[in-house]
Scaffold this motif. Structure first.
Motif, PDB file in Angstrom:
ATOM      1  N   VAL A  70       0.691  -1.379  -0.361  1.00  0.00           N
ATOM      2  CA  VAL A  70      -0.159  -0.227   0.445  1.00  0.00           C
ATOM      3  C   VAL A  70       0.364   1.152   0.332  1.00  0.00           C
ATOM      4  CG1 VAL A  70      -1.903   1.436   1.404  1.00  0.00           C
ATOM      5  CG2 VAL A  70      -2.327  -0.745   1.033  1.00  0.00           C
ATOM      6  N   TYR A  74       0.720   4.576  -2.758  1.00  0.00           N
ATOM      7  CA  TYR A  74       1.068   5.750  -2.203  1.00  0.00           C
ATOM      8  C   TYR A  74       2.060   5.981  -3.336  1.00  0.00           C
ATOM      9  CZ  TYR A  74      -3.629   4.955  -0.781  1.00  0.00           C
ATOM     10  OH  TYR A  74      -5.738   5.158  -0.514  1.00  0.00           O
ATOM     11  N   ASP A 111       0.672  10.178   3.455  1.00  0.00           N
ATOM     12  CA  ASP A 111       0.203   9.395   3.308  1.00  0.00           C
ATOM     13  C   ASP A 111       0.064   8.450   4.346  1.00  0.00           C
ATOM     14  OD1 ASP A 111      -2.713   9.598   1.707  1.00  0.00           O
ATOM     15  OD2 ASP A 111      -0.772  10.101   0.105  1.00  0.00           O
ATOM     16  N   SER A 127      -2.680   8.923   5.923  1.00  0.00           N
ATOM     17  CA  SER A 127      -4.043   9.471   5.538  1.00  0.00           C
ATOM     18  C   SER A 127      -5.394   8.456   5.896  1.00  0.00           C
ATOM     19  CB  SER A 127      -3.854   9.483   4.255  1.00  0.00           C
ATOM     20  OG  SER A 127      -3.960   8.605   3.333  1.00  0.00           O
ATOM     21  N   LEU A 128      -6.719   9.318   5.464  1.00  0.00           N
ATOM     22  CA  LEU A 128      -7.334   8.562   5.485  1.00  0.00           C
ATOM     23  C   LEU A 128      -7.683   7.278   4.349  1.00  0.00           C
ATOM     24  CD1 LEU A 128     -10.724   8.020   6.639  1.00  0.00           C
ATOM     25  CD2 LEU A 128     -11.436   9.639   5.205  1.00  0.00           C
ATOM     26  N   ASP A 129      -7.407   8.034   2.820  1.00  0.00           N
ATOM     27  CA  ASP A 129      -7.187   7.033   1.938  1.00  0.00           C
ATOM     28  C   ASP A 129      -6.760   5.808   2.293  1.00  0.00           C
ATOM     29  OD1 ASP A 129      -8.637   8.204   0.581  1.00  0.00           O
ATOM     30  OD2 ASP A 129      -6.855  10.063  -0.663  1.00  0.00           O
ATOM     31  N   PHE A 130      -5.416   6.265   3.207  1.00  0.00           N
ATOM     32  CA  PHE A 130      -4.405   5.177   3.236  1.00  0.00           C
ATOM     33  C   PHE A 130      -4.894   3.988   4.680  1.00  0.00           C
ATOM     34  CE2 PHE A 130      -0.810   2.829   4.927  1.00  0.00           C
ATOM     35  CZ  PHE A 130      -0.192   2.184   4.067  1.00  0.00           C
ATOM     36  N   GLU A 132      -8.101   3.820   4.807  1.00  0.00           N
ATOM     37  CA  GLU A 132      -9.412   2.435   4.238  1.00  0.00           C
ATOM     38  C   GLU A 132      -8.869   1.561   3.138  1.00  0.00           C
ATOM     39  OE1 GLU A 132     -10.975   5.110   2.044  1.00  0.00           O
ATOM     40  OE2 GLU A 132     -12.455   5.515   3.944  1.00  0.00           O
ATOM     41  N   SER A 133      -7.813   1.843   2.485  1.00  0.00           N
ATOM     42  CA  SER A 133      -6.831   0.546   1.391  1.00  0.00           C
ATOM     43  C   SER A 133      -6.170  -0.041   2.727  1.00  0.00           C
ATOM     44  CB  SER A 133      -5.396   1.370   1.022  1.00  0.00           C
ATOM     45  OG  SER A 133      -5.540   2.445   0.133  1.00  0.00           O
ATOM     46  N   ARG A 136      -9.243  -2.614   3.695  1.00  0.00           N
ATOM     47  CA  ARG A 136      -9.910  -3.373   2.698  1.00  0.00           C
ATOM     48  C   ARG A 136      -9.248  -4.152   2.507  1.00  0.00           C
ATOM     49  NH1 ARG A 136     -11.943   1.306  -0.699  1.00  0.00           N
ATOM     50  NH2 ARG A 136     -14.109   2.274   0.102  1.00  0.00           N
ATOM     51  N   GLU A 146      -8.651   8.692  15.559  1.00  0.00           N
ATOM     52  CA  GLU A 146      -8.171  10.315  14.613  1.00  0.00           C
ATOM     53  C   GLU A 146      -7.206  10.934  15.216  1.00  0.00           C
ATOM     54  OE1 GLU A 146     -11.157  13.487  12.567  1.00  0.00           O
ATOM     55  OE2 GLU A 146     -12.596  11.979  14.128  1.00  0.00           O
TER      56      GLU A 146
END
Length: 151
Positions: A70, A74, A111, A127-130, A132-133, A136, A146
């Protein structure tokens, strides 16, 4: 941004044997990182049915293959060494990447950030995207909180 750390209930059940190759002191670890072999083995004692966490911050900063994939997705490149963690008296093992931390270069990656705080403790922010990755992909043994305020 989220602060990520290993789940304390899991980490407390994993005991690292002191490896000869890797200095325990953080300052020495950072100074000698580039002298470490490209591939290392660490032995642990852990309770039965304990999952390997995907991120370690102590005794050394390490991430699993999945987290490293991941990071690469990124475009987060960080100096690393391969580490095989083996469980004492077992055939169980898992591959990790031992990470290098530098107070100057680490903030370049938004990230996934590793930094050393004022008390010489390693902190990891994602990061939020990281987040989530990795979630998942089935990340195990980590806690997310947070981050308060902007960093």
């Amino acid at each position: 941004m989220f602060i990520v750390q290993p789940d304390k209930t899991i980490i407390d059940r994993i005991h690292f044997y002191n490896p000869v190759d890797i200095p325990k002191n953080l300052d020495n670890y950072l100074k000698q990182f580039y002298q470490l072999p490209d591939i290392l083995t660490l032995r642990v004692q852990m309770d039965e049915n304990t999952a390997f966490p995907d991120i370690f911050l102590k005794p050394y900063p390490m991430v699993s293959d999945m987290v490293m994939q991941v990071m690469r997705m990124y475009r987060t490149e960080i100096f690393s060494r391969r580490v095989m963690i083996t469980v004492r008296n077992s055939k169980e093992y898992k591959w990790y990447f031992l990470l290098y931390i530098d107070e100057i270069t680490v903030p370049l990656f938004r990230d996934f950030e590793l930094r050393i705080d004022s008390q010489k403790k390693i902190k990891c922010t994602i990061s939020l995207d990281f987040a989530e990755s990795i979630l998942r992909r089935g990340a195990k043994g980590i806690e997310l909180m947070e981050e308060k305020g902007d960093s």
